[in-house]
Write a protein that holds these residues in place. Structure first.
Motif, PDB file in Angstrom:
ATOM      1  N   VAL A  65      33.658  39.832  31.105  1.00  0.00           N
ATOM      2  CA  VAL A  65      34.928  40.440  30.708  1.00  0.00           C
ATOM      3  C   VAL A  65      35.676  40.799  31.982  1.00  0.00           C
ATOM      4  O   VAL A  65      35.169  41.538  32.816  1.00  0.00           O
ATOM      5  N   VAL A  66      36.867  40.239  32.127  1.00  0.00           N
ATOM      6  CA  VAL A  66      37.718  40.517  33.279  1.00  0.00           C
ATOM      7  C   VAL A  66      39.127  40.779  32.780  1.00  0.00           C
ATOM      8  O   VAL A  66      39.500  40.346  31.693  1.00  0.00           O
ATOM      9  N   GLY A  67      39.897  41.496  33.581  1.00  0.00           N
ATOM     10  CA  GLY A  67      41.263  41.776  33.158  1.00  0.00           C
ATOM     11  C   GLY A  67      41.960  42.704  34.118  1.00  0.00           C
ATOM     12  O   GLY A  67      41.464  43.000  35.212  1.00  0.00           O
ATOM     13  N   ALA A  68      43.091  43.177  33.666  1.00  0.00           N
ATOM     14  CA  ALA A  68      43.980  43.968  34.510  1.00  0.00           C
ATOM     15  C   ALA A  68      43.405  45.339  34.831  1.00  0.00           C
ATOM     16  O   ALA A  68      42.830  46.002  33.972  1.00  0.00           O
ATOM     17  N   ARG A  69      43.590  45.730  36.072  1.00  0.00           N
ATOM     18  CA  ARG A  69      43.257  47.113  36.456  1.00  0.00           C
ATOM     19  C   ARG A  69      44.325  48.051  35.901  1.00  0.00           C
ATOM     20  O   ARG A  69      44.014  49.099  35.373  1.00  0.00           O
ATOM     21  N   ALA A  70      45.567  47.650  36.062  1.00  0.00           N
ATOM     22  CA  ALA A  70      46.694  48.438  35.544  1.00  0.00           C
ATOM     23  C   ALA A  70      47.018  47.918  34.145  1.00  0.00           C
ATOM     24  O   ALA A  70      48.046  47.291  33.914  1.00  0.00           O
ATOM     25  N   CYS A  71      46.115  48.170  33.220  1.00  0.00           N
ATOM     26  CA  CYS A  71      46.255  47.636  31.869  1.00  0.00           C
ATOM     27  C   CYS A  71      47.029  48.606  30.974  1.00  0.00           C
ATOM     28  O   CYS A  71      47.263  49.750  31.335  1.00  0.00           O
ATOM     29  N   THR A  72      47.377  48.118  29.804  1.00  0.00           N
ATOM     30  CA  THR A  72      48.077  48.941  28.827  1.00  0.00           C
ATOM     31  C   THR A  72      47.065  49.546  27.846  1.00  0.00           C
ATOM     32  O   THR A  72      45.914  49.105  27.781  1.00  0.00           O
ATOM     33  N   ASN A  73      47.510  50.507  27.079  1.00  0.00           N
ATOM     34  CA  ASN A  73      46.657  51.051  26.014  1.00  0.00           C
ATOM     35  C   ASN A  73      46.313  49.971  25.004  1.00  0.00           C
ATOM     36  O   ASN A  73      45.205  49.951  24.464  1.00  0.00           O
ATOM     37  N   ILE A  82      37.637  43.767  20.139  1.00  0.00           N
ATOM     38  CA  ILE A  82      36.933  42.478  20.232  1.00  0.00           C
ATOM     39  C   ILE A  82      35.444  42.679  20.508  1.00  0.00           C
ATOM     40  O   ILE A  82      34.595  42.051  19.872  1.00  0.00           O
ATOM     41  N   LEU A  83      35.118  43.554  21.462  1.00  0.00           N
ATOM     42  CA  LEU A  83      33.735  43.668  21.918  1.00  0.00           C
ATOM     43  C   LEU A  83      32.820  44.434  20.965  1.00  0.00           C
ATOM     44  O   LEU A  83      31.671  44.041  20.760  1.00  0.00           O
ATOM     45  N   GLU A  84      33.308  45.526  20.416  1.00  0.00           N
ATOM     46  CA  GLU A  84      32.436  46.371  19.593  1.00  0.00           C
ATOM     47  C   GLU A  84      31.819  45.606  18.425  1.00  0.00           C
ATOM     48  O   GLU A  84      30.591  45.604  18.276  1.00  0.00           O
ATOM     49  N   PRO A  85      32.610  44.913  17.597  1.00  0.00           N
ATOM     50  CA  PRO A  85      31.984  44.178  16.491  1.00  0.00           C
ATOM     51  C   PRO A  85      31.102  43.023  16.977  1.00  0.00           C
ATOM     52  O   PRO A  85      30.067  42.730  16.373  1.00  0.00           O
ATOM     53  N   LEU A  86      31.484  42.401  18.082  1.00  0.00           N
ATOM     54  CA  LEU A  86      30.678  41.316  18.635  1.00  0.00           C
ATOM     55  C   LEU A  86      29.279  41.812  19.011  1.00  0.00           C
ATOM     56  O   LEU A  86      28.266  41.197  18.675  1.00  0.00           O
ATOM     57  N   ASP A 105      37.760  46.321  32.969  1.00  0.00           N
ATOM     58  CA  ASP A 105      36.337  46.298  33.334  1.00  0.00           C
ATOM     59  C   ASP A 105      35.648  47.583  32.881  1.00  0.00           C
ATOM     60  O   ASP A 105      34.589  47.546  32.241  1.00  0.00           O
ATOM     61  N   THR A 106      36.240  48.712  33.223  1.00  0.00           N
ATOM     62  CA  THR A 106      35.664  50.004  32.844  1.00  0.00           C
ATOM     63  C   THR A 106      35.504  50.094  31.332  1.00  0.00           C
ATOM     64  O   THR A 106      34.449  50.491  30.827  1.00  0.00           O
ATOM     65  N   LYS A 107      36.540  49.705  30.603  1.00  0.00           N
ATOM     66  CA  LYS A 107      36.494  49.773  29.140  1.00  0.00           C
ATOM     67  C   LYS A 107      35.387  48.882  28.586  1.00  0.00           C
ATOM     68  O   LYS A 107      34.655  49.278  27.664  1.00  0.00           O
ATOM     69  N   ALA A 108      35.222  47.694  29.136  1.00  0.00           N
ATOM     70  CA  ALA A 108      34.192  46.769  28.658  1.00  0.00           C
ATOM     71  C   ALA A 108      32.798  47.370  28.831  1.00  0.00           C
ATOM     72  O   ALA A 108      31.970  47.320  27.913  1.00  0.00           O
ATOM     73  N   LEU A 178      35.905  36.545  28.665  1.00  0.00           N
ATOM     74  CA  LEU A 178      37.023  37.127  27.935  1.00  0.00           C
ATOM     75  C   LEU A 178      37.985  37.687  28.978  1.00  0.00           C
ATOM     76  O   LEU A 178      37.587  38.515  29.800  1.00  0.00           O
ATOM     77  N   VAL A 179      39.224  37.222  28.948  1.00  0.00           N
ATOM     78  CA  VAL A 179      40.251  37.709  29.875  1.00  0.00           C
ATOM     79  C   VAL A 179      41.241  38.535  29.078  1.00  0.00           C
ATOM     80  O   VAL A 179      41.783  38.074  28.075  1.00  0.00           O
ATOM     81  N   VAL A 180      41.471  39.771  29.532  1.00  0.00           N
ATOM     82  CA  VAL A 180      42.403  40.664  28.852  1.00  0.00           C
ATOM     83  C   VAL A 180      43.479  41.101  29.833  1.00  0.00           C
ATOM     84  O   VAL A 180      43.186  41.697  30.861  1.00  0.00           O
ATOM     85  N   GLU A 181      44.728  40.777  29.525  1.00  0.00           N
ATOM     86  CA  GLU A 181      45.895  41.219  30.296  1.00  0.00           C
ATOM     87  C   GLU A 181      45.825  40.902  31.789  1.00  0.00           C
ATOM     88  O   GLU A 181      45.887  41.769  32.638  1.00  0.00           O
ATOM     89  N   ALA A 182      45.737  39.642  32.111  1.00  0.00           N
ATOM     90  CA  ALA A 182      45.716  39.241  33.516  1.00  0.00           C
ATOM     91  C   ALA A 182      47.105  38.841  33.987  1.00  0.00           C
ATOM     92  O   ALA A 182      47.877  38.242  33.242  1.00  0.00           O
ATOM     93  N   LYS A 183      47.411  39.170  35.222  1.00  0.00           N
ATOM     94  CA  LYS A 183      48.654  38.706  35.829  1.00  0.00           C
ATOM     95  C   LYS A 183      48.521  37.225  36.153  1.00  0.00           C
ATOM     96  O   LYS A 183      47.417  36.683  36.224  1.00  0.00           O
ATOM     97  N   LYS A 184      49.665  36.569  36.379  1.00  0.00           N
ATOM     98  CA  LYS A 184      49.645  35.134  36.656  1.00  0.00           C
ATOM     99  C   LYS A 184      48.784  34.771  37.859  1.00  0.00           C
ATOM    100  O   LYS A 184      48.113  33.755  37.861  1.00  0.00           O
ATOM    101  N   ARG A 185      48.816  35.571  38.891  1.00  0.00           N
ATOM    102  CA  ARG A 185      48.060  35.254  40.104  1.00  0.00           C
ATOM    103  C   ARG A 185      46.971  36.313  40.332  1.00  0.00           C
ATOM    104  O   ARG A 185      46.936  36.968  41.360  1.00  0.00           O
ATOM    105  N   SER A 186      46.084  36.444  39.364  1.00  0.00           N
ATOM    106  CA  SER A 186      45.070  37.498  39.454  1.00  0.00           C
ATOM    107  C   SER A 186      43.669  36.916  39.653  1.00  0.00           C
ATOM    108  O   SER A 186      43.413  35.754  39.359  1.00  0.00           O
TER     109      SER A 186
END
Length: 191
Positions: A65-73, A82-86, A105-108, A178-186
């Protein structure tokens, strides 16, 4: 010449003692328990430093699981949704591997722990550091009850290039990403 100078000054016995005192263990690519999946990646780490249960790697199928550090709620909610039921539906046969960074990352990692699942944190510093510092209690908990890995020796700072390098280990351990909220060049999209 600088590497040779470094090598001459290196007190291997002292370094080993420091690692042991900090509870840091290591394996090399030649070790029997080195993860087979990591031997298959580009530039596999020659040494992996770790705290926690190394045998977790073989006990689960891993989802990176990877994604934005500055993510949204919304991103945080989507990660949990996605992860909990999985994790629950697969009876915890799937574990979560991520980078212990801020945001997704922290949330995952938190969702995996809350669902009584397993999680691996692959960090871009030495295991004696907490980056970000606000994740120190999460990193300590994971080192005690799960697994935290790094290819960087103690005292290694969080340098910018460490994070894309760390992501190849996340990908190498995982059957999917699983990628969540990634910037174009992340770094997430590099993974």
């Amino acid at each position: 010449a600088s590497f040779t100078s470094f090598l001459k000054k290196l007190d291997v016995s002292k370094e080993i003692k420091n690692y042991e005192e900090d509870g840091i263990r290591w394996i090399t690519i030649l070790s029997d328990d080195y993860p087979f999946s990591l031997k298959q990646i580009f530039a596999p780490p020659v040494v992996l430093f770790y705290k926690g249960d190394l045998h977790l790697i073989e006990k689960h199928t891993w989802l990176g699981v990877v994604g934005a550090r500055a993510c949204t709620n919304y991103g945080l909610d989507a990660t949990k949704h996605i992860l909990e039921p999985l994790l629950l539906e697969t009876k915890k046969e799937i574990g979560i591997v991520s980078g212990l960074a801020k945001g997704i990352d922290t949330k995952a990692h938190q969702v995996a722990i809350e669902a009584a699942g397993s999680t691996i944190g692959v960090i871009g510093t030495g295991l004696d550091r907490y980056y970000p510092f606000e994740n120190r209690s999460l990193q300590r908990k994971m080192a005690k009850e799960h697994l935290v890995l790094s290819e960087y020796p103690s005292n290694s700072k969080p340098l910018k290039f460490h994070f894309p390098e760390r992501n190849r280990i996340i990908a190498g351990l995982s059957r999917g990403i699983l990628v969540v909220e990634a910037k174009k060049r992340s770094g997430s999209l590099i993974t």
